[in-house]
Design a protein around this motif. Structure first.
Motif, mmCIF file in Angstrom:
data_model
loop_
_atom_site.group_PDB
_atom_site.id
_atom_site.type_symbol
_atom_site.label_atom_id
_atom_site.label_comp_id
_atom_site.label_asym_id
_atom_site.label_seq_id
_atom_site.Cartn_x
_atom_site.Cartn_y
_atom_site.Cartn_z
ATOM 1 N N ILE A 1 2.380 6.048 -11.690
ATOM 2 C CA ILE A 1 3.713 5.434 -11.561
ATOM 3 C C ILE A 1 3.679 4.322 -10.512
ATOM 4 N N LEU A 2 3.047 4.582 -9.370
ATOM 5 C CA LEU A 2 2.966 3.567 -8.317
ATOM 6 C C LEU A 2 2.215 2.324 -8.804
ATOM 7 N N GLU A 3 1.184 2.528 -9.611
ATOM 8 C CA GLU A 3 0.470 1.385 -10.209
ATOM 9 C C GLU A 3 1.423 0.546 -11.047
ATOM 10 N N ARG A 4 2.195 1.214 -11.886
ATOM 11 C CA ARG A 4 3.120 0.509 -12.774
ATOM 12 C C ARG A 4 4.250 -0.180 -12.011
ATOM 13 N N LEU A 5 4.578 0.351 -10.841
ATOM 14 C CA LEU A 5 5.631 -0.258 -10.021
ATOM 15 C C LEU A 5 5.108 -1.438 -9.201
ATOM 16 N N TRP B 1 0.872 -1.167 0.000
ATOM 17 C CA TRP B 1 0.000 0.000 0.000
ATOM 18 C C TRP B 1 0.910 1.218 0.000
ATOM 19 N N ALA B 2 0.630 2.160 -0.902
ATOM 20 C CA ALA B 2 1.490 3.331 -1.012
ATOM 21 C C ALA B 2 0.649 4.601 -1.133
ATOM 22 N N LYS B 3 1.190 5.672 -0.597
ATOM 23 C CA LYS B 3 0.529 6.972 -0.623
ATOM 24 C C LYS B 3 0.970 7.733 -1.864
ATOM 25 N N ALA B 4 -0.013 8.198 -2.646
ATOM 26 C CA ALA B 4 0.268 8.992 -3.848
ATOM 27 C C ALA B 4 -0.084 10.452 -3.587
#
Length: 167
Positions: free
Chosen positions: A60-64, A49-52
């Motif tokens: 970018i977080l989706e692609r990572l 889980w990451a904060k955008a």
């Protein structure tokens, strides 16, 4: 565990790859968030889980490989706009894009009416009535509403909006 997730050695030392879930909640450092997400996924963490901070950051977080991306400012903005639009709604939960559970405060207009009169044929279901400190699950259509009751309804978003707008 709290660690410098931009340092791959720290993650390896913590055996981060053995964790089921990691939360990347780094303040305003976009690069650190992306690096941590990438490293955690490469180490085998199943859920990251990451904060955008921006739409581009989200993409970018989706692609990572982030499995859940949190945009606190956007999500809170949506909640506030819903509350402004529907002031009687105390809280809501979206179960998918179209089905919601809504907890709303009853208004003076609803006191002494039954659940059946309130729903009035809408395809929604009364799930719980909260009266004082007691919860009454699955109230039938003859349940009479009192001042201060909270009603939890479930249904399609469009049907719930129609009902709430009618109230």
């Amino acid at each position: 565990v709290i660690a410098d997730v931009t340092d791959e050695n720290s993650l390896i030392e913590l055996n981060a790859g053995s964790y089921d879930t990691a939360v990347v909640a780094i303040g305003r450092n976009v690069e650190a968030t992306m690096l941590a997400t990438l490293q955690l996924r490469e180490l085998g963490v199943k859920k990251v889980w990451a904060k955008a901070l921006t739409n581009q950051h989200h993409r970018i977080l989706e692609r990572l490989g982030a499995t859940r991306i949190i945009a606190p400012e956007f999500e809170m903005g949506v909640r506030i706009s819903q509350e402004l639009n529907y002031p009687m709604v105390h809280d809501y939960l979206g179960l998918d894009d179209d089905y919601f559970i809504v907890d709303f405060h009853t208004t003076e207009d609803l006191v002494d009416k039954t659940i059946g009169e309130v729903i009035n044929g809408e395809p929604v279901e009364a799930l719980v009535v909260k009266r004082m400190k007691e919860a009454h699950p699955h109230p039938d259509h003859t349940w009479t509403i009192r001042k201060g009751d909270r009603i939890v309804l479930g249904g399609r978003l469009e049907d719930l909006r129609d009902l709430v707008n009618r109230l």
